[in-house]
Write a protein that holds these residues in place. Structure first.
Motif, PDB file in Angstrom:
ATOM      1  N   PRO A 274       0.779  -1.239   0.000  1.00  5.61           N
ATOM      2  CA  PRO A 274       0.000   0.000   0.000  1.00  5.61           C
ATOM      3  C   PRO A 274       0.814   1.295   0.000  1.00  5.61           C
ATOM      4  N   ASP A 275       1.905   1.356   0.765  1.00 10.66           N
ATOM      5  CA  ASP A 275       2.683   2.603   0.793  1.00 10.66           C
ATOM      6  C   ASP A 275       3.261   2.934  -0.578  1.00 10.66           C
ATOM      7  N   ASN A 276       3.787   1.920  -1.251  1.00  8.50           N
ATOM      8  CA  ASN A 276       4.346   2.130  -2.589  1.00  8.50           C
ATOM      9  C   ASN A 276       3.267   2.293  -3.643  1.00  8.50           C
ATOM     10  N   MET A 277       2.111   1.670  -3.430  1.00  9.57           N
ATOM     11  CA  MET A 277       0.974   1.892  -4.330  1.00  9.57           C
ATOM     12  C   MET A 277       0.587   3.368  -4.312  1.00  9.57           C
ATOM     13  N   LYS A 278       0.549   3.948  -3.113  1.00  7.74           N
ATOM     14  CA  LYS A 278       0.194   5.363  -2.983  1.00  7.74           C
ATOM     15  C   LYS A 278       1.195   6.231  -3.745  1.00  7.74           C
ATOM     16  N   LEU A 279       2.482   5.938  -3.571  1.00 10.81           N
ATOM     17  CA  LEU A 279       3.510   6.717  -4.267  1.00 10.81           C
ATOM     18  C   LEU A 279       3.354   6.612  -5.783  1.00 10.81           C
ATOM     19  N   ARG A 280       3.120   5.404  -6.276  1.00  5.41           N
ATOM     20  CA  ARG A 280       2.973   5.192  -7.731  1.00  5.41           C
ATOM     21  C   ARG A 280       1.735   5.922  -8.263  1.00  5.41           C
ATOM     22  N   ALA A 281       0.628   5.807  -7.541  1.00  2.00           N
ATOM     23  CA  ALA A 281      -0.613   6.471  -7.965  1.00  2.00           C
ATOM     24  C   ALA A 281      -0.432   7.986  -8.016  1.00  2.00           C
ATOM     25  N   GLU A 282       0.270   8.529  -7.031  1.00  3.61           N
ATOM     26  CA  GLU A 282       0.508   9.976  -7.013  1.00  3.61           C
ATOM     27  C   GLU A 282       1.485  10.383  -8.111  1.00  3.61           C
ATOM     28  N   GLU A 283       2.520   9.578  -8.324  1.00  2.00           N
ATOM     29  CA  GLU A 283       3.512   9.874  -9.365  1.00  2.00           C
ATOM     30  C   GLU A 283       2.867   9.925 -10.748  1.00  2.00           C
ATOM     31  N   LEU A 284       1.976   8.976 -11.034  1.00  2.00           N
ATOM     32  CA  LEU A 284       1.338   8.905 -12.350  1.00  2.00           C
ATOM     33  C   LEU A 284       0.057   9.720 -12.436  1.00  2.00           C
ATOM     34  N   GLY A 285      -0.433  10.188 -11.303  1.00  9.65           N
ATOM     35  CA  GLY A 285      -1.673  10.952 -11.305  1.00  9.65           C
ATOM     36  C   GLY A 285      -2.887  10.095 -11.610  1.00  9.65           C
TER      37      GLY A 285
END
Length: 185
Positions: free
Chosen positions: A89-100
């Protein structure tokens, strides 16, 4: 990386209900909360898979192009984060924010939702109509990480356009190909 094809599923089948946490907002959502008025796209993806990374920008474009027309998008990661921490989940959040990501990115920690949908690979794409009946289960397009075919989203775009236009969607659908879901032991 074990390359896997999505299995054939029965078109017309109903979308299984679920309730999962969004890695970005930490809110829980059910399928009913996320259903689009014209259709719903459920994408089984993850962070580390090169097949998903190859089409990630097109997934964002698809959502941007179709959500305003009443087709909602939902991404779900079902990989075992203890074996693949990048997919937690923590890295999912980062990826989702990075890609918008303009859609929720839900974490299926128990892997029960992937099993309900018979999802086996990433990306594994399911398109449902306004009554949550399956109308498309296939690839985004013919592009793969190591071929020279450009990423266009042509297959899923054709299905979504036909869904919006009330036209039949061809039952001859090319399975999605990607990394296998990383199941818990």
């Amino acid at each position: 990386m074990a390359v896997t094809s999505s299995p054939s599923v029965n078109l017309g089948s109903s979308a299984p209900e679920f309730r999962l946490m969004d890695a970005v907002t930490h809110m829980e959502f059910s399928l009913g909360d996320l259903k689009g008025r014209s259709g719903t796209v459920i994408l089984f993806i993850c962070n580390h898979c090169p097949y998903v990374r190859h089409v990630d920008n097109e997934i964002v474009r698809l959502a941007q192009d179709f959500q305003s027309k009443g087709i909602h998008f939902v991404a779900i990661s079902s990989n075992d984060a203890s074996q693949y921490p990048e997919d937690g989940p923590d890295n999912m959040k980062l990826r989702a924010e990075e890609l918008g990501y303009p859609f929720p990115y839900l974490y299926d920690e128990s892997q029960d939702v992937a099993r309900l949908y018979n999802a086996v690979c990433t990306p594994d794409i399911f398109v449902y109509d306004d009554k949550l009946r399956l109308v498309y289960h296939g690839q985004i397009d013919d592009s793969r990480p190591k071929n020279v075919v450009p990423v266009t989203g042509k297959d899923i775009r054709a299905a979504l356009k036909n869904l919006l236009d009330g036209k039949p969607i061809s039952p001859n659908q090319t399975p999605s190909i990607g990394c296998s879901i990383k199941w818990k032991n």
